[in-house]
Motif scaffolding. Structure first.
Motif, PDB file in Angstrom:
ATOM      1  N   PHE A  30       2.729 -16.631  -7.981  1.00  0.00           N
ATOM      2  CA  PHE A  30       4.052 -16.133  -8.364  1.00  0.00           C
ATOM      3  C   PHE A  30       3.914 -15.249  -9.608  1.00  0.00           C
ATOM      4  O   PHE A  30       3.198 -15.599 -10.551  1.00  0.00           O
ATOM      5  CB  PHE A  30       4.988 -17.306  -8.693  1.00  0.00           C
ATOM      6  N   PHE A  31       4.612 -14.124  -9.600  1.00  0.00           N
ATOM      7  CA  PHE A  31       4.645 -13.245 -10.769  1.00  0.00           C
ATOM      8  C   PHE A  31       6.091 -12.879 -11.085  1.00  0.00           C
ATOM      9  O   PHE A  31       6.926 -12.819 -10.182  1.00  0.00           O
ATOM     10  CB  PHE A  31       3.882 -11.940 -10.507  1.00  0.00           C
ATOM     11  N   ASP A  32       6.339 -12.620 -12.366  1.00  0.00           N
ATOM     12  CA  ASP A  32       7.679 -12.237 -12.813  1.00  0.00           C
ATOM     13  C   ASP A  32       7.476 -11.018 -13.720  1.00  0.00           C
ATOM     14  O   ASP A  32       6.805 -11.126 -14.751  1.00  0.00           O
ATOM     15  CB  ASP A  32       8.262 -13.418 -13.599  1.00  0.00           C
ATOM     16  N   THR A  33       7.987  -9.856 -13.305  1.00  0.00           N
ATOM     17  CA  THR A  33       7.669  -8.635 -14.066  1.00  0.00           C
ATOM     18  C   THR A  33       8.162  -8.724 -15.521  1.00  0.00           C
ATOM     19  O   THR A  33       7.477  -8.270 -16.428  1.00  0.00           O
ATOM     20  CB  THR A  33       8.228  -7.362 -13.382  1.00  0.00           C
ATOM     21  N   ASP A  34       9.333  -9.351 -15.743  1.00  0.00           N
ATOM     22  CA  ASP A  34       9.825  -9.495 -17.124  1.00  0.00           C
ATOM     23  C   ASP A  34       8.838 -10.321 -17.947  1.00  0.00           C
ATOM     24  O   ASP A  34       8.498  -9.963 -19.081  1.00  0.00           O
ATOM     25  CB  ASP A  34      11.200 -10.191 -17.148  1.00  0.00           C
ATOM     26  N   ALA A  35       8.371 -11.435 -17.360  1.00  0.00           N
ATOM     27  CA  ALA A  35       7.442 -12.321 -18.084  1.00  0.00           C
ATOM     28  C   ALA A  35       6.113 -11.603 -18.342  1.00  0.00           C
ATOM     29  O   ALA A  35       5.503 -11.769 -19.414  1.00  0.00           O
ATOM     30  CB  ALA A  35       7.219 -13.604 -17.283  1.00  0.00           C
ATOM     31  N   MET A  36       5.675 -10.778 -17.382  1.00  0.00           N
ATOM     32  CA  MET A  36       4.410 -10.045 -17.570  1.00  0.00           C
ATOM     33  C   MET A  36       4.521  -9.059 -18.739  1.00  0.00           C
ATOM     34  O   MET A  36       3.597  -8.910 -19.536  1.00  0.00           O
ATOM     35  CB  MET A  36       4.048  -9.285 -16.280  1.00  0.00           C
ATOM     36  N   ILE A  37       5.677  -8.390 -18.826  1.00  0.00           N
ATOM     37  CA  ILE A  37       5.888  -7.431 -19.924  1.00  0.00           C
ATOM     38  C   ILE A  37       5.922  -8.183 -21.263  1.00  0.00           C
ATOM     39  O   ILE A  37       5.318  -7.758 -22.250  1.00  0.00           O
ATOM     40  CB  ILE A  37       7.191  -6.626 -19.692  1.00  0.00           C
ATOM     41  N   GLU A  38       6.600  -9.328 -21.267  1.00  0.00           N
ATOM     42  CA  GLU A  38       6.692 -10.111 -22.513  1.00  0.00           C
ATOM     43  C   GLU A  38       5.305 -10.581 -22.962  1.00  0.00           C
ATOM     44  O   GLU A  38       4.973 -10.528 -24.149  1.00  0.00           O
ATOM     45  CB  GLU A  38       7.628 -11.313 -22.304  1.00  0.00           C
ATOM     46  N   THR A  39       4.485 -11.011 -21.992  1.00  0.00           N
ATOM     47  CA  THR A  39       3.133 -11.477 -22.330  1.00  0.00           C
ATOM     48  C   THR A  39       2.288 -10.319 -22.852  1.00  0.00           C
ATOM     49  O   THR A  39       1.586 -10.441 -23.853  1.00  0.00           O
ATOM     50  CB  THR A  39       2.468 -12.089 -21.077  1.00  0.00           C
ATOM     51  N   GLN A  40       2.395  -9.190 -22.162  1.00  0.00           N
ATOM     52  CA  GLN A  40       1.593  -8.030 -22.547  1.00  0.00           C
ATOM     53  C   GLN A  40       1.878  -7.592 -23.993  1.00  0.00           C
ATOM     54  O   GLN A  40       0.987  -7.260 -24.743  1.00  0.00           O
ATOM     55  CB  GLN A  40       1.874  -6.871 -21.590  1.00  0.00           C
ATOM     56  N   LEU A  41       3.171  -7.621 -24.366  1.00  0.00           N
ATOM     57  CA  LEU A  41       3.529  -7.153 -25.706  1.00  0.00           C
ATOM     58  C   LEU A  41       3.637  -8.267 -26.737  1.00  0.00           C
ATOM     59  O   LEU A  41       3.741  -7.998 -27.928  1.00  0.00           O
ATOM     60  CB  LEU A  41       4.848  -6.366 -25.654  1.00  0.00           C
ATOM     61  N   SER A  44       9.725 -10.747 -26.828  1.00  0.00           N
ATOM     62  CA  SER A  44      10.732 -11.006 -25.796  1.00  0.00           C
ATOM     63  C   SER A  44      11.325  -9.676 -25.335  1.00  0.00           C
ATOM     64  O   SER A  44      11.234  -8.657 -26.043  1.00  0.00           O
ATOM     65  CB  SER A  44      11.839 -11.898 -26.356  1.00  0.00           C
ATOM     66  N   ILE A  45      11.974  -9.699 -24.156  1.00  0.00           N
ATOM     67  CA  ILE A  45      12.635  -8.490 -23.643  1.00  0.00           C
ATOM     68  C   ILE A  45      13.653  -7.989 -24.674  1.00  0.00           C
ATOM     69  O   ILE A  45      13.735  -6.789 -24.946  1.00  0.00           O
ATOM     70  CB  ILE A  45      13.361  -8.784 -22.302  1.00  0.00           C
ATOM     71  N   ALA A  46      14.413  -8.914 -25.242  1.00  0.00           N
ATOM     72  CA  ALA A  46      15.437  -8.513 -26.226  1.00  0.00           C
ATOM     73  C   ALA A  46      14.784  -7.821 -27.416  1.00  0.00           C
ATOM     74  O   ALA A  46      15.299  -6.802 -27.914  1.00  0.00           O
ATOM     75  CB  ALA A  46      16.237  -9.732 -26.673  1.00  0.00           C
ATOM     76  N   GLU A  47      13.651  -8.342 -27.878  1.00  0.00           N
ATOM     77  CA  GLU A  47      12.956  -7.709 -29.013  1.00  0.00           C
ATOM     78  C   GLU A  47      12.441  -6.310 -28.645  1.00  0.00           C
ATOM     79  O   GLU A  47      12.512  -5.384 -29.444  1.00  0.00           O
ATOM     80  CB  GLU A  47      11.777  -8.588 -29.470  1.00  0.00           C
ATOM     81  N   VAL A  55      14.450   2.992 -22.738  1.00  0.00           N
ATOM     82  CA  VAL A  55      13.581   3.974 -22.070  1.00  0.00           C
ATOM     83  C   VAL A  55      12.119   3.495 -22.097  1.00  0.00           C
ATOM     84  O   VAL A  55      11.405   3.555 -21.100  1.00  0.00           O
ATOM     85  CB  VAL A  55      13.731   5.372 -22.738  1.00  0.00           C
ATOM     86  N   TYR A  56      11.706   2.964 -23.241  1.00  0.00           N
ATOM     87  CA  TYR A  56      10.332   2.461 -23.358  1.00  0.00           C
ATOM     88  C   TYR A  56      10.140   1.235 -22.469  1.00  0.00           C
ATOM     89  O   TYR A  56       9.117   1.094 -21.779  1.00  0.00           O
ATOM     90  CB  TYR A  56      10.028   2.132 -24.825  1.00  0.00           C
ATOM     91  N   PHE A  57      11.132   0.350 -22.451  1.00  0.00           N
ATOM     92  CA  PHE A  57      11.041  -0.832 -21.583  1.00  0.00           C
ATOM     93  C   PHE A  57      10.871  -0.411 -20.118  1.00  0.00           C
ATOM     94  O   PHE A  57      10.064  -0.977 -19.384  1.00  0.00           O
ATOM     95  CB  PHE A  57      12.287  -1.722 -21.733  1.00  0.00           C
ATOM     96  N   ARG A  58      11.626   0.602 -19.680  1.00  0.00           N
ATOM     97  CA  ARG A  58      11.551   1.057 -18.276  1.00  0.00           C
ATOM     98  C   ARG A  58      10.171   1.629 -17.956  1.00  0.00           C
ATOM     99  O   ARG A  58       9.696   1.516 -16.834  1.00  0.00           O
ATOM    100  CB  ARG A  58      12.633   2.105 -17.981  1.00  0.00           C
ATOM    101  N   LYS A  59       9.542   2.247 -18.957  1.00  0.00           N
ATOM    102  CA  LYS A  59       8.194   2.789 -18.760  1.00  0.00           C
ATOM    103  C   LYS A  59       7.222   1.614 -18.535  1.00  0.00           C
ATOM    104  O   LYS A  59       6.410   1.633 -17.603  1.00  0.00           O
ATOM    105  CB  LYS A  59       7.798   3.619 -19.987  1.00  0.00           C
ATOM    106  N   LEU A  60       7.339   0.592 -19.369  1.00  0.00           N
ATOM    107  CA  LEU A  60       6.474  -0.592 -19.208  1.00  0.00           C
ATOM    108  C   LEU A  60       6.699  -1.226 -17.838  1.00  0.00           C
ATOM    109  O   LEU A  60       5.767  -1.657 -17.154  1.00  0.00           O
ATOM    110  CB  LEU A  60       6.792  -1.642 -20.282  1.00  0.00           C
ATOM    111  N   GLU A  61       7.961  -1.263 -17.422  1.00  0.00           N
ATOM    112  CA  GLU A  61       8.324  -1.882 -16.146  1.00  0.00           C
ATOM    113  C   GLU A  61       7.685  -1.116 -14.975  1.00  0.00           C
ATOM    114  O   GLU A  61       7.156  -1.715 -14.041  1.00  0.00           O
ATOM    115  CB  GLU A  61       9.858  -1.889 -16.038  1.00  0.00           C
ATOM    116  N   ARG A  62       7.716   0.221 -15.059  1.00  0.00           N
ATOM    117  CA  ARG A  62       7.102   1.024 -13.984  1.00  0.00           C
ATOM    118  C   ARG A  62       5.594   0.791 -13.937  1.00  0.00           C
ATOM    119  O   ARG A  62       5.005   0.660 -12.871  1.00  0.00           O
ATOM    120  CB  ARG A  62       7.376   2.532 -14.202  1.00  0.00           C
ATOM    121  N   GLU A  63       4.981   0.696 -15.132  1.00  0.00           N
ATOM    122  CA  GLU A  63       3.526   0.485 -15.186  1.00  0.00           C
ATOM    123  C   GLU A  63       3.150  -0.892 -14.637  1.00  0.00           C
ATOM    124  O   GLU A  63       2.178  -1.032 -13.894  1.00  0.00           O
ATOM    125  CB  GLU A  63       3.026   0.631 -16.635  1.00  0.00           C
TER     126      GLU A  63
END
Ligand SMILES: Nc1ncnc2c1ncn2[C@@H]1O[C@H](COP(=O)(O)OP(=O)(O)OP(=O)(O)O)[C@@H](O)[C@H]1O
Ligand SMILES: O=C(O)C1=C[C@@H](O)[C@@H](O)[C@H](O)C1
Ligand SMILES: [Mg+2]
Length: 163
Positions: A30-41, A44-47, A55-63
């Motif tokens: 199981f993967f969760d794209t929000d959780a993957m972005i949070e782990t990578q950076l 939290s998403i809010a931070e 705009v930067y969050f959407r770039k991370l999401e596409r990657e």
């Protein structure tokens, strides 16, 4: 199951809960794209929204989404806004089965009550977001499942019968 399953839909629609249920049932990761972005950076998403903006969050999401190109069977819960990018909509449809978990605004409000970690809800109402995105969810998904009335396991079973 031969493919990747991508769950799309609004925040609170049940993507993470149903996704975890499906991955257990199918015995696939199981993967969760929000959780993957949070782990990578390490934030939290809010931070991320606060510090660098949407705009930067959407770039991370596409990657992050692109990393699923080389993965085999798995269940992926995606961020609520993943369908905003045409690139993501095409990727989702051509890389797996896409399920739109659909919930009404009342259900979503109830499920997100007391949750103040949703940056977009500080500017827009749930109704407005649904209005803006419904068509995108519908045209990206291979099928949709209503999640207002059923339990997580009932929703999971309905998805399995349709896959
Ligand atoms: N079918 C359901 N019945 C009752 N409660 C549910 C159902 N699906 C989800 N919930 C509850 O609603 C909340 C949001 O669910 P979940 O986190 O799975 O949604 P999501 O689509 O992943 O949202 P987001 O990714 O934006 O956080 C959780 O508290 C979860 O327990
Ligand atoms: O609906 C949205 O645009 C979002 C949903 C969440 O999953 C997060 O990806 C973020 O809060 C943005
Ligand atoms: Mg989630």
């Amino acid at each position: 199951m031969k493919e990747k399953i991508f769950l799309i839909g609004m925040m609170g629609a049940g993507k993470t809960s149903v996704g975890k249920w499906l991955s257990r049932e199918l015995n696939v990761p199981f993967f969760d794209t929000d959780a993957m972005i949070e782990t990578q950076l390490g934030m939290s998403i809010a931070e991320i929204f606060n510090k660098w903006g949407e705009v930067y969050f959407r770039k991370l999401e596409r990657e992050i989404l692109q990393t699923f190109r080389d993965k085999t069977k798995c269940v992926v819960s995606t961020g609520g806004g993943i369908v905003l990018a045409e690139e993501n909509r095409q990727f989702l449809r051509s890389n797996g089965r896409v399920v739109f978990l659909q919930a009404g605004s009342e259900t979503i409000s109830k499920r997100l009550q007391g949750d103040d970690t949703r940056p977009l809800l500080k500017e827009l109402s749930i109704e407005t977001l649904i209005e803006q995105r419904k068509k995108l969810y519908e045209t990206t998904a291979h099928f949709n499942i209503l999640t207002d009335a059923d339990s997580i396991s009932e929703i999971g079973r309905r998805i399995l019968t349709k896959l």
